[in-house]
Design a protein around this motif. Structure first.
Motif, short mmCIF file in Angstrom:
data_model
loop_
_atom_site.label_atom_id
_atom_site.label_comp_id
_atom_site.label_asym_id
_atom_site.label_seq_id
_atom_site.Cartn_x
_atom_site.Cartn_y
_atom_site.Cartn_z
N THR A 200 -0.40 -4.89 0.30
CA THR A 200 -1.04 -3.29 1.09
C THR A 200 0.35 -3.15 2.08
O THR A 200 0.31 -2.51 2.73
N THR A 201 1.50 -4.21 1.43
CA THR A 201 2.82 -3.72 3.18
C THR A 201 3.27 -2.53 2.88
O THR A 201 3.22 -2.06 3.75
N ILE A 202 3.87 -2.31 1.18
CA ILE A 202 4.46 -1.43 1.20
C ILE A 202 3.78 -0.33 0.43
O ILE A 202 3.09 -0.45 -0.64
N ALA A 203 3.41 1.57 1.37
CA ALA A 203 2.65 1.84 0.43
C ALA A 203 3.17 3.24 -0.58
O ALA A 203 4.81 3.20 0.64
N PRO A 204 3.32 3.66 -1.49
CA PRO A 204 3.61 5.01 -2.13
C PRO A 204 4.63 5.91 -0.70
O PRO A 204 5.18 6.42 -1.00
N TRP A 205 2.78 6.44 -0.10
CA TRP A 205 3.20 7.16 0.40
C TRP A 205 4.52 7.23 1.75
O TRP A 205 5.27 8.07 2.07
N MET A 206 4.72 5.56 2.05
CA MET A 206 5.55 5.53 3.16
C MET A 206 7.18 6.15 3.31
O MET A 206 7.26 6.46 4.38
#
Length: 414
Positions: A200-206
């Motif tokens: 859950t740390t690295i999301a695509p939208w980021m």
């Protein structure tokens, strides 16, 4: 020397924003739920994940920041130019679906946090939806960024909550730097939670939002060192907050045998008799701040990304008539997300899980696109990844992608 340091500090403050904001939005209600559950169910034994999480976040975010500064283009813009409109459209469609699910989760967080103060969701959600909408429509980039930076600072509430919860500091610190005993890896639920915390740390939208923000801010290559520091500081701060959320729930819920949480607000409610009124208030306030903050950034990020990818005008500095598609998409995402939360008996938990599943499906695709683009000398010149950074980036990409896919499979099985 004093003058040099003063210049460096002013330069850092001038570019502070995109990296710090993007990393902190990742601690949205879904992230808070995951970290709270990790602490409540397994105590301090998952704190070791925070260090690799931070390193992975820095590596991926730094690549996005560098591409934005060097090319002057957003990630979706580069994907369209280098891989074609058809591929871009498919990625954008997936991103809109994924982000819409996350936006629903943010408004659910707003509803849950304010219900702790006995405010009905039929009042809180519409009012907050209007405030979120006005923030971008009536503001400009500088004013919007200042609001987001202020919201980022309020994550300190979770750090204070962690201190007030009275944890075993020695146990927490040892668990952070030491791997757990081998026996825990035989537990299905433990492995599932490890995947969840890291995944859950690295999301695509980021990645899309960070690069677009840097481009809109107009950061030059000369200022890149300060921008990279912005990314590093933001990544460290957000994971320090995550560490304290786990610690707070371990010291209260886990210590008293309360290991089950369905919604982030449950953690605050359960904490009230265990850690006192102040810890409850701070955790609840932190949840509202995180939910409202993410509900502001996610629709904005989605609108930026889709407009860039499909070639439409975008930006909060533009008026409605100059960028109608941007503002209509932004409006529909907010209105739709808020409306779904107001549906009686809507299965918010199941929908949140579904959105995280889609996140896991899209993330590997986005990371591969990033790595293919950043190693193109015709795009990046001398700013391509070095051999060692490339090795670290590909290892990070493989691990994060594998964990995301495993997390997705586990969620589907559950």
């Amino acid at each position: 020397m004093l003058r040099r340091w003063r210049t460096r500090i002013f330069l850092f403050l001038a570019v502070l924003g995109p990296g710090f904001i993007t990393a902190n939005v990742d601690n949205d209600p879904n992230g808070i739920l995951t970290y709270s559950q990790a602490g409540a169910q397994f105590g301090y034994s998952l704190l070791w994940t925070i260090i690799p999480i931070t390193l992975a976040l820095i590596i991926v975010q730094e690549m996005c920041a560098r591409m934005g500064v060097v090319t002057g283009k957003g990630l979706s813009d580069l994907i369209r130019e280098e891989f074609g409109l058809r591929m871009t459209f498919l990625v954008m469609l997936l991103l809109v679906i994924v982000n819409f699910g996350n936006i629903i989760g943010e408004f659910a967080g707003i509803a849950g946090s304010l219900q702790l103060f006995h405010l009905s969701k039929y009042i809180s959600v519409p009012v907050c939806a209007v405030l979120v909408w006005l923030l971008a429509v009536r503001g400009d980039y500088k004013s919007v960024e200042k609001v987001f930076l202020a919201a980022s600072v309020f994550y300190i509430a979770y750090i204070i909550t962690g201190v007030l919860s009275g944890p075993s500091w020695r146990e927490a610190i040892v668990a952070t730097v030491k791997l757990p005993q081998r026996g825990v890896w035989a537990q299905h639920d433990y492995v599932y939670m490890v995947i969840g915390v890291i995944g859950t740390t690295i999301a695509p939208w980021m990645q899309f939002y960070l690069q677009s923000s840097i481009v809109e801010k107009g950061v030059s290559i000369k200022k890149y060192a300060a921008t990279r520091l912005d990314v590093i500081v933001g990544s460290i701060f957000t994971d320090v907050v995550a560490w304290f959320i786990i610690v707070a729930c371990a010291a209260t819920l886990w210590a008293h045998g309360m290991g089950s949480i369905a919604m982030p607000a449950d953690a605050a409610e359960a904490m009230k008799p265990l850690a006192g009124q102040y810890a409850f208030l701070l955790f609840a306030f932190g949840l509202f701040n995180a939910s409202f903050f993410a509900a502001s950034v996610l629709p904005l990020s989605t609108a930026y990304t889709v407009c860039e990818g499909l070639g439409f005008e975008s930006g909060v500095d533009k008026r409605f008539r100059q960028a109608p598609f941007f503002y209509w998409l932004y409006t529909l995402l907010i209105a739709g997300g808020a409306a779904v939360v107001l549906i009686p008996d809507f299965p918010l938990v199941q929908f949140s899980i579904f959105s995280q599943t889609l996140n896991g499906l899209l993330l590997p695709i986005v990371i591969v696109f990033m790595l293919l683009l950043i190693n193109r000398r015709d795009l990046m010149g001398s700013h391509v990844n070095s051999r060692w950074f490339n090795a670290a980036a590909w290892i990070t990409a493989v691990i994060v992608s594998a964990l995301s896919v495993m997390y997705m499979v586990q969620l589907v099985r559950h």
